[in-house]
Write an enzyme that holds these catalytic residues in place. Structure first.
Site, PDB file in Angstrom:
ATOM      1  N   GLY A  43      11.189  12.898   0.211  1.00 36.33           N
ATOM      2  CA  GLY A  43      12.589  12.494   0.066  1.00 36.33           C
ATOM      3  C   GLY A  43      13.496  13.665  -0.252  1.00 36.33           C
ATOM      4  O   GLY A  43      14.366  13.573  -1.124  1.00 36.33           O
ATOM      5  N   ASN A  45      15.801  15.220   1.591  1.00 32.29           N
ATOM      6  CA  ASN A  45      17.041  15.398   2.348  1.00 32.29           C
ATOM      7  C   ASN A  45      18.287  14.996   1.567  1.00 32.29           C
ATOM      8  O   ASN A  45      19.407  15.222   2.023  1.00 32.29           O
ATOM      9  CB  ASN A  45      17.004  14.618   3.668  1.00 32.29           C
ATOM     10  CG  ASN A  45      16.856  13.126   3.438  1.00 32.29           C
ATOM     11  OD1 ASN A  45      15.761  12.668   3.114  1.00 32.29           O
ATOM     12  ND2 ASN A  45      17.925  12.367   3.594  1.00 32.29           N
ATOM     13  N   GLY A  47      19.903  13.849  -2.730  1.00 32.26           N
ATOM     14  CA  GLY A  47      19.694  13.604  -4.150  1.00 32.26           C
ATOM     15  C   GLY A  47      18.837  14.640  -4.854  1.00 32.26           C
ATOM     16  O   GLY A  47      18.956  15.848  -4.640  1.00 32.26           O
ATOM     17  N   GLY A  49      15.653  15.326  -4.565  1.00 35.32           N
ATOM     18  CA  GLY A  49      14.750  16.076  -3.710  1.00 35.32           C
ATOM     19  C   GLY A  49      15.445  17.233  -3.025  1.00 35.32           C
ATOM     20  O   GLY A  49      14.887  18.339  -2.926  1.00 35.32           O
ATOM     21  N   SER A 177      10.792   6.976 -13.974  1.00 31.82           N
ATOM     22  CA  SER A 177      12.101   6.568 -14.479  1.00 31.82           C
ATOM     23  C   SER A 177      11.931   5.979 -15.871  1.00 31.82           C
ATOM     24  O   SER A 177      10.886   5.401 -16.188  1.00 31.82           O
ATOM     25  CB  SER A 177      12.722   5.517 -13.552  1.00 31.82           C
ATOM     26  OG  SER A 177      13.821   4.874 -14.174  1.00 31.82           O
ATOM     27  N   TYR A 202      11.252  -2.766  -9.396  1.00 31.43           N
ATOM     28  CA  TYR A 202      11.485  -1.321  -9.480  1.00 31.43           C
ATOM     29  C   TYR A 202      10.818  -0.758 -10.732  1.00 31.43           C
ATOM     30  O   TYR A 202      10.113   0.255 -10.682  1.00 31.43           O
ATOM     31  CB  TYR A 202      12.975  -1.005  -9.496  1.00 31.43           C
ATOM     32  CG  TYR A 202      13.248   0.476  -9.653  1.00 31.43           C
ATOM     33  CD1 TYR A 202      13.090   1.348  -8.575  1.00 31.43           C
ATOM     34  CD2 TYR A 202      13.633   1.013 -10.881  1.00 31.43           C
ATOM     35  CE1 TYR A 202      13.321   2.711  -8.715  1.00 31.43           C
ATOM     36  CE2 TYR A 202      13.857   2.373 -11.030  1.00 31.43           C
ATOM     37  CZ  TYR A 202      13.700   3.214  -9.940  1.00 31.43           C
ATOM     38  OH  TYR A 202      13.913   4.573 -10.093  1.00 31.43           O
TER      39      TYR A 202
END
Length: 321
Positions: A43, A45, A47, A49, A177, A202
């Protein structure tokens, strides 16, 4: 007149807080400290990452961006190269590879290519995630959040373990998280076939991330591969695209998020720290926030649950029948 004055005052206060908070939230990078090292970031691309990819490239790492949308990833890679600047040969590299964590087939294809093309893997950052999406399933029939956040990364890491071991000392960094605190591992309904709550699911996937990291660390003792998990804090990224905010509340939300949420670069600091810092060399099985070790709730340190989750996950992703 009072309302505009209040809004202006709040804006100025938010700006001051934003400036003060942002001034001390980035690591001092050591140029060349990751030279010769290969890092995979899922991931990458956008935020967290993307921010981690840019900073590790500045440190001269070879960074492999594992991303679902190749076009978006190529665009991000071009932007990162422009930001960081051109490097001489051997001075860092950015590589885009297609990886859809919602497809076990894609995960296997990605790993097959990595094992064919890469002679070493020094750091694996399991960063990609799905946040509070409506109920949907992955290509393989798993509930999306559990499938992407936990199972996709579980298979990815296991398929790359041989390369990580042969490259030791090496590191696995798992982005979790703080919301893990609200999750429970319900072995009777891991795939949410009986009931689905997007917030709970989540949190469960993030709890699974921590349990996975702890069990993997235990299994890799003595191999030279360390495994640590982290929480990035509340970060202003597109992860919350599935969260519905009333139209009238959006201006206030945008102000609050600008003032009090971390930027992606600030949020990525702990990932970068665990990937590169000599301070955590040999440290494994721990949980970090703001580049410091933090305590976990007992449910995130339950070794029996962690081992059972591992065993079931092996079957779910096809590593065992």
């Amino acid at each position: 007149a009072a309302l505009p004055a209040l809004a202006l005052g709040a804006g100025l206060l938010a700006a001051a807080w934003r400036w003060l908070r942002g001034a001390a939230r980035t690591l001092t990078l050591t140029a060349g400290s990751m030279r010769g090292k290969t890092v995979i970031i899922t991931g990458a691309n956008s935020g967290l990452g993307r921010a981690a990819a840019a900073e590790l490239l500045r440190m001269r790492a070879r960074v492999i961006m594992g991303c679902r949308d190749r076009a978006r990833a190529e665009r991000a890679a071009r932007e990162i190269r422009a930001e960081v600047g051109e490097r001489a040969e051997g001075e860092g590299e950015l590589v885009v590879r297609e990886l859809d964590l919602a497809s076990l087939r894609s995960v296997r294809a990605f790993c097959h290519r990595v094992l064919q093309e890469e002679s070493r893997l020094d750091v694996l950052i399991n960063n990609a995630g799905v946040f509070q999406c409506p109920y949907m399933k992955t290509e393989d029939g798993f509930e999306m959040q559990f499938g992407v956040n936990h199972l996709g990364h579980f298979l990815l890491t296991n398929l790359l373990l041989g390369l990580l071991k042969s490259s030791a000392p090496s590191r696995v960094v798992v982005v979790s998280s703080k919301l893990y605190k609200y999750g429970e591992i319900n072995f009777e309904d891991l795939n949410s076939e009986i009931s689905y709550n997007k917030s709970f699911c989540y949190s469960r996937s993030k709890l699974a991330n921590i349990l996975f990291a702890r069990e993997l660390a235990r299994r890799l003792e003595g191999t030279g591969v360390t495994v640590n998990s982290l929480h990035p804090g509340i970060v202003r990224t597109n992860l919350g695209r599935h969260v519905n905010i009333p139209l009238l509340a959006k201006p206030l939300f945008n102000l609050v998020s600008w003032a009090f949420f971390k930027t992606p670069l600030e949020g990525a600091q702990t990932s970068i720290y665990l990937a590169s810092s000599p301070d955590v060399e040999g440290v494994t099985g721990k949980y970090f926030g703001d580049c410091k070790e933090e305590e976990l709730l007992p449910k995130a340190m339950d070794d029996l649950v962690a081992r059972k989750l591992w065993d079931i996950s092996e079957v779910m992703v096809g590593l065992l029948k």
